[in-house]
Design a protein around this motif. Structure first.
Motif, PDB file in Angstrom:
ATOM      1  N   ASP B  64       0.827  -1.209   0.000  1.00 46.37           N
ATOM      2  CA  ASP B  64       0.000   0.000   0.000  1.00 46.37           C
ATOM      3  C   ASP B  64       0.862   1.260   0.000  1.00 46.37           C
ATOM      4  O   ASP B  64       1.354   1.682   1.041  1.00 46.37           O
ATOM      5  N   PRO B  65       1.053   1.870  -1.172  1.00 44.37           N
ATOM      6  CA  PRO B  65       1.886   3.076  -1.244  1.00 44.37           C
ATOM      7  C   PRO B  65       1.112   4.376  -1.010  1.00 44.37           C
ATOM      8  O   PRO B  65       1.703   5.444  -1.102  1.00 44.37           O
ATOM      9  N   ASP B  66      -0.181   4.283  -0.701  1.00 42.07           N
ATOM     10  CA  ASP B  66      -1.010   5.485  -0.582  1.00 42.07           C
ATOM     11  C   ASP B  66      -0.773   6.157   0.763  1.00 42.07           C
ATOM     12  O   ASP B  66      -1.140   5.618   1.811  1.00 42.07           O
ATOM     13  N   PRO B  67      -0.163   7.354   0.773  1.00 39.15           N
ATOM     14  CA  PRO B  67       0.161   8.007   2.047  1.00 39.15           C
ATOM     15  C   PRO B  67      -1.072   8.367   2.872  1.00 39.15           C
ATOM     16  O   PRO B  67      -0.956   8.601   4.077  1.00 39.15           O
ATOM     17  N   ASP B  68      -2.239   8.416   2.231  1.00 39.73           N
ATOM     18  CA  ASP B  68      -3.452   8.769   2.970  1.00 39.73           C
ATOM     19  C   ASP B  68      -4.185   7.550   3.514  1.00 39.73           C
ATOM     20  O   ASP B  68      -5.248   7.687   4.128  1.00 39.73           O
ATOM     21  N   SER B  69      -3.654   6.367   3.259  1.00 37.41           N
ATOM     22  CA  SER B  69      -4.356   5.155   3.663  1.00 37.41           C
ATOM     23  C   SER B  69      -3.916   4.730   5.062  1.00 37.41           C
ATOM     24  O   SER B  69      -2.756   4.902   5.444  1.00 37.41           O
ATOM     25  N   PRO B  70      -4.827   4.139   5.848  1.00 37.41           N
ATOM     26  CA  PRO B  70      -4.428   3.649   7.179  1.00 37.41           C
ATOM     27  C   PRO B  70      -3.416   2.497   7.102  1.00 37.41           C
ATOM     28  O   PRO B  70      -2.710   2.247   8.075  1.00 37.41           O
ATOM     29  N   THR B  71      -3.344   1.825   5.963  1.00 35.69           N
ATOM     30  CA  THR B  71      -2.365   0.743   5.821  1.00 35.69           C
ATOM     31  C   THR B  71      -1.189   1.161   4.941  1.00 35.69           C
ATOM     32  O   THR B  71      -0.535   0.323   4.323  1.00 35.69           O
ATOM     33  N   HIS B  72      -0.899   2.454   4.894  1.00 29.77           N
ATOM     34  CA  HIS B  72       0.248   2.946   4.127  1.00 29.77           C
ATOM     35  C   HIS B  72       1.526   2.253   4.601  1.00 29.77           C
ATOM     36  O   HIS B  72       1.802   2.202   5.802  1.00 29.77           O
ATOM     37  N   GLY B  73       2.286   1.723   3.650  1.00 34.40           N
ATOM     38  CA  GLY B  73       3.553   1.104   3.998  1.00 34.40           C
ATOM     39  C   GLY B  73       3.434  -0.353   4.416  1.00 34.40           C
ATOM     40  O   GLY B  73       4.409  -0.945   4.863  1.00 34.40           O
ATOM     41  N   TRP B  74       2.236  -0.918   4.252  1.00 36.21           N
ATOM     42  CA  TRP B  74       2.040  -2.332   4.572  1.00 36.21           C
ATOM     43  C   TRP B  74       2.243  -3.212   3.327  1.00 36.21           C
ATOM     44  O   TRP B  74       1.941  -2.807   2.211  1.00 36.21           O
ATOM     45  N   ILE B  75       2.744  -4.425   3.564  1.00 35.31           N
ATOM     46  CA  ILE B  75       2.548  -5.505   2.609  1.00 35.31           C
ATOM     47  C   ILE B  75       1.145  -6.040   2.897  1.00 35.31           C
ATOM     48  O   ILE B  75       0.811  -6.288   4.057  1.00 35.31           O
ATOM     49  N   THR B  76       0.321  -6.176   1.882  1.00 34.82           N
ATOM     50  CA  THR B  76      -1.092  -6.505   2.156  1.00 34.82           C
ATOM     51  C   THR B  76      -1.406  -7.983   1.880  1.00 34.82           C
ATOM     52  O   THR B  76      -1.150  -8.832   2.710  1.00 34.82           O
ATOM     53  N   THR B  77      -1.947  -8.276   0.717  1.00 33.95           N
ATOM     54  CA  THR B  77      -2.509  -9.619   0.494  1.00 33.95           C
ATOM     55  C   THR B  77      -1.541 -10.606  -0.144  1.00 33.95           C
ATOM     56  O   THR B  77      -1.953 -11.467  -0.906  1.00 33.95           O
ATOM     57  N   THR B  78      -0.280 -10.505   0.154  1.00 32.05           N
ATOM     58  CA  THR B  78       0.689 -11.423  -0.455  1.00 32.05           C
ATOM     59  C   THR B  78       0.438 -12.875  -0.040  1.00 32.05           C
ATOM     60  O   THR B  78       0.042 -13.128   1.104  1.00 32.05           O
ATOM     61  N   MET B 101      10.900   8.906   5.564  1.00 32.79           N
ATOM     62  CA  MET B 101      10.931   7.678   4.773  1.00 32.79           C
ATOM     63  C   MET B 101       9.926   7.770   3.638  1.00 32.79           C
ATOM     64  O   MET B 101       8.831   8.304   3.799  1.00 32.79           O
ATOM     65  N   GLY B 102      10.308   7.233   2.497  1.00 37.49           N
ATOM     66  CA  GLY B 102       9.388   7.104   1.372  1.00 37.49           C
ATOM     67  C   GLY B 102       9.118   5.632   1.142  1.00 37.49           C
ATOM     68  O   GLY B 102      10.007   4.800   1.349  1.00 37.49           O
ATOM     69  N   PHE B 103       7.907   5.303   0.722  1.00 33.35           N
ATOM     70  CA  PHE B 103       7.544   3.897   0.519  1.00 33.35           C
ATOM     71  C   PHE B 103       6.841   3.749  -0.812  1.00 33.35           C
ATOM     72  O   PHE B 103       5.926   4.521  -1.133  1.00 33.35           O
ATOM     73  N   ASP B 104       7.258   2.782  -1.598  1.00 33.30           N
ATOM     74  CA  ASP B 104       6.548   2.525  -2.849  1.00 33.30           C
ATOM     75  C   ASP B 104       6.782   1.088  -3.293  1.00 33.30           C
ATOM     76  O   ASP B 104       7.506   0.352  -2.632  1.00 33.30           O
ATOM     77  N   THR B 105       6.164   0.701  -4.387  1.00 34.26           N
ATOM     78  CA  THR B 105       6.382  -0.652  -4.901  1.00 34.26           C
ATOM     79  C   THR B 105       7.795  -0.765  -5.449  1.00 34.26           C
ATOM     80  O   THR B 105       8.383   0.227  -5.906  1.00 34.26           O
ATOM     81  N   ASP B 106       8.343  -1.980  -5.432  1.00 30.84           N
ATOM     82  CA  ASP B 106       9.695  -2.181  -5.949  1.00 30.84           C
ATOM     83  C   ASP B 106       9.834  -1.710  -7.401  1.00 30.84           C
ATOM     84  O   ASP B 106      10.846  -1.116  -7.772  1.00 30.84           O
ATOM     85  N   VAL B 107       8.801  -1.941  -8.197  1.00 28.10           N
ATOM     86  CA  VAL B 107       8.897  -1.551  -9.611  1.00 28.10           C
ATOM     87  C   VAL B 107       8.727  -0.049  -9.814  1.00 28.10           C
ATOM     88  O   VAL B 107       9.349   0.535 -10.698  1.00 28.10           O
ATOM     89  N   ASN B 108       7.897   0.580  -8.993  1.00 27.02           N
ATOM     90  CA  ASN B 108       7.823   2.040  -9.075  1.00 27.02           C
ATOM     91  C   ASN B 108       9.167   2.651  -8.677  1.00 27.02           C
ATOM     92  O   ASN B 108       9.642   3.611  -9.301  1.00 27.02           O
ATOM     93  N   VAL B 109       9.784   2.090  -7.653  1.00 25.91           N
ATOM     94  CA  VAL B 109      11.088   2.590  -7.205  1.00 25.91           C
ATOM     95  C   VAL B 109      12.143   2.396  -8.301  1.00 25.91           C
ATOM     96  O   VAL B 109      12.949   3.294  -8.575  1.00 25.91           O
ATOM     97  N   ALA B 110      12.120   1.251  -8.971  1.00 28.41           N
ATOM     98  CA  ALA B 110      13.057   1.028 -10.069  1.00 28.41           C
ATOM     99  C   ALA B 110      12.791   2.009 -11.216  1.00 28.41           C
ATOM    100  O   ALA B 110      13.718   2.531 -11.842  1.00 28.41           O
ATOM    101  N   ALA B 111      11.513   2.275 -11.473  1.00 29.68           N
ATOM    102  CA  ALA B 111      11.167   3.260 -12.508  1.00 29.68           C
ATOM    103  C   ALA B 111      11.727   4.633 -12.149  1.00 29.68           C
ATOM    104  O   ALA B 111      12.280   5.346 -12.992  1.00 29.68           O
ATOM    105  N   LEU B 112      11.608   4.976 -10.880  1.00 33.73           N
ATOM    106  CA  LEU B 112      12.130   6.264 -10.402  1.00 33.73           C
ATOM    107  C   LEU B 112      13.649   6.337 -10.585  1.00 33.73           C
ATOM    108  O   LEU B 112      14.183   7.363 -11.021  1.00 33.73           O
ATOM    109  N   GLY B 113      14.333   5.247 -10.257  1.00 30.05           N
ATOM    110  CA  GLY B 113      15.784   5.202 -10.436  1.00 30.05           C
ATOM    111  C   GLY B 113      16.172   5.395 -11.894  1.00 30.05           C
ATOM    112  O   GLY B 113      17.057   6.201 -12.218  1.00 30.05           O
TER     113      GLY B 113
END
Lengths: 299, 299
Positions: B64-78, B101-113
Motif C-alpha cells: 500500500d503506497p497510498d500516504p493517505d491510507s491507514p495501511t500505508h507502507g504495509w505488505i497486504t494480500t501477499t 521515509m518514502g515507501f513505494d512498490t519495488d517496480v515504481n522505485v526502479a522506474a524512479l531510479g
C-alpha cells in the motif's frame, strides 16, 4: 469577482463554445466542424461577443498537447479532410490575442471536468473512456493529465477474442482490425449487427447478444486499464458507452475478469460506483474546458 | 555537504540495503527475506552502522503506497507465508526513529531510479516493466509515480492469444490463467518449455520458438501500455525481460502491432531507444530507493 472563463470542444463533427465559471456553463453555442478557418473564425466571433479571461481547448485527436513541442496545439495526423497538421492553438491566438489558453485532447478535458466537478470529485486519479463513433480515453494520475509520448489512445488496445469471433468478424479499425475500437465502437456494432446500436430494439434477440459481447470486450479493456493505470474510478461515456444496458453488464464481467487479484473495496464491493456514467452528462467536455481555462489562468 | 541517503529493496527472496547519495550506491548489503521481524531487525542493524538522513523503501506487492491510507507502507494480500498484512514502514519507524521515509512498490522505485539516473534522464514519463519469476510494472507520469486505486499490476493484463495457443497451454497465473504473467514470466516458460528459460541453449530449436512467442506476448502487452499510459520510454528488465534475444524480437513486433497508428518518431524511427534494458542494470532499484529517500527528505 470571479473572472469569466471560456472553453472550446473541437469534435470531429461539431464544435462547441462555452462561457462560464469553474463547474458552470453559463452559455454555449454549437456549430458544425467545417474547415479549420471556418471553425476558428466562428470561435473568434463567439469570444468577441463573450469576453473571457482564459480559454481551455479540447480537441479531437491525434493532436499535440505537449507544451514543449514545436507542434503544441496542433491537430496532427487526422484523416479528417483539411485538418491534417492544423495549428489550432496558433490560429486562435492570432484571432483572439495573447489570452492564457490551455490545450488538451477532448477526452483528457472531459476527464478533467469529471474529476473537478463530476464523478471524480475528491479523487486524484480517474479514467474517462468514451465509446461512440470511436473510442477515446483520457487519464488523470495524481491530479495531472496523462500525456507522455503523445497522449493515451485507449481504444486501440488489442484485446483477447476467440478464434471463432475473429473469423465471424475481423473488426473495422483500419489500423488494427479488431482492437477494442475495431470491434466495440458504433461503426463496428453497425457493421456487425446490421443496425446502429441504438436502433436494435430491446425485444430483438440480437439486442442481448450485442450488449453481452460488447460488455465482454469492454470488460477486458477496463481490466487492462486497471492493471496499467490503477485509476480510482472509471467513467464510461459516449453514445454507446454510457448506456445503462452496457454498464450493468460490464461491472460483473470486470470483477470476474480481475478475479479477486486487485484487492480493493472499490472493485470487490463497490463496483457499481467504480464504473460509472459521466456525472456531468453531456457537459463533461464543456465543464472540463472551463476547468482547463481556470488552470491556464492560475499557471 | 550532501547528506547520506539510505534505501531498502524488499524482494520476495532477498532484501537489499544500500547507502549512498542521489545516483550513487556507495555500499550495499544483501540478506534473505526471512520473517518480517528478521528482515526489519537486519535493516535496523544495517542503518545503525550507516547513519542516513532519510530512507526510501521499495517493496514487493501487493503493498500500500497510498500516504493517505491507514495501511500505508504495509505488505497486504501477499501469498508469501508470514508476510500478509505486515506494517513494514511502521516496523522500521519503530526501530529507526522518525526519519523521513518514502515507501513505494519495488517496480515504481526502479522506474524512479531509471528516470532520475538511468534510461529516463530528461524524460517526464516512463514505464519500467520487469519480467522474471513474476511480471511487475512501475509507471511515471509527468514526473510522478503512478498510484491511484492501488498500484499498477501490468503483468496481469489479459492479452490476445489464438485458440490453438490457449489449448496447448492454459497459463499458470492462479488468478487469470493466461494473463501476460501467466504465459510470459519465468514459471510459465519453465512449465511450457520444460526448462527454465536460461537453460535452453541457443542451438536448441525450442530456443527460437520460445523467444518468438514470448516476444509476441510482450509486444501486445507493450502495445496496451503505450495506448493507456503513452510513456516516453519503456524499460524492460528482469531475468527474462532484459535478455537481448527478447528485446531484439519485441521491437519490430511492437511497431507492427501499433501499425503506424501512434505517430511518434520514438516508435516509427527510434524503436531501438524506445524499448530498452535498464541503463542501471541491477541497480535500478537501489538507486531508485536512494532517489525516493532524497524526495522524502525534501518534501
Amino acid at each position: 469577482m470571479d473572472e469569466r472563463l471560456g472553453g472550446i470542444e473541437f469534435g470531429g463533427t461539431k464544435t462547441v463554445c462555452v462561457v462560464g465559471g469553474r463547474g458552470v456553463v453559463e452559455h454555449e453555442e454549437r456549430f458544425p466542424t467545417g474547415s479549420p478557418e471556418q471553425v476558428m473564425d466562428a470561435c473568434a466571433a463567439f469570444f468577441a461577443a463573450h469576453e473571457v479571461a482564459a480559454i481551455g481547448l479540447g480537441a479531437f485527436g491525434p493532436c499535440d498537447p505537449d507544451p514543449d513541442s514545436p507542434t503544441h496545439g496542433w491537430i496532427t495526423t487526422t484523416p479528417k479532410p483539411g485538418w491534417r497538421d492544423v495549428d489550432l492553438l496558433g490560429g486562435l491566438r492570432a484571432r483572439l490575442g495573447d489570452l492564457p489558453m490551455g490545450f488538451d485532447t477532448d477526452v483528457n478535458v472531459a476527464a478533467l471536468g469529471e474529476l473537478a466537478h463530476g464523478a471524480g470529485v475528491g479523487l486524484s486519479s480517474l479514467v474517462y473512456l468514451t465509446i461512440g463513433t470511436g473510442v477515446g480515453g483520457g487519464g488523470i494520475v495524481d491530479g495531472r493529465l496523462v500525456h507522455g509520448l503523445v497522449h493515451p489512445e485507449m481504444g486501440h488496445m488489442r484485446i483477447p477474442r476467440s478464434d471463432a469471433e475473429r473469423t465471424t468478424f475481423p473488426g473495422v479499425c483500419p489500423f488494427h482490425g479488431d482492437c477494442f475500437e475495431g470491434v466495440g465502437a458504433g461503426p463496428a456494432l453497425a457493421a456487425r449487427w446490421g443496425d446502429p446500436a441504438q436502433d436494435i430494439g430491446a425485444d430483438d434477440p440480437r439486442y442481448a447478444a450485442m450488449w453481452d459481447l460488447e460488455a465482454d470486450y469492454l470488460a477486458v479493456t477496463l481490466h487492462a486499464i486497471v492493471c496499467v493505470l490503477s485509476p480510482q474510478r472509471i467513467v464510461v461515456g459516449g453514445g454507446v458507452g454510457a448506456q445503462r444496458v452496457l454498464l450493468e453488464r460490464v461491472r460483473p464481467r470486470l470483477q470476474a475478469s480481475l478475479a479477486g487479484y486487485i484487492v480493493s473495496p472499490a472493485i470487490l464491493e463497490g463496483i457499481d460506483t467504480y464504473v460509472v456514467p459521466p456525472a456531468l452528462g453531456a457537459q463533461s467536455g464543456g465543464i472540463g474546458a472551463l476547468e482547463l481555462a481556470g488552470l491556464a489562468l492560475t499557471r
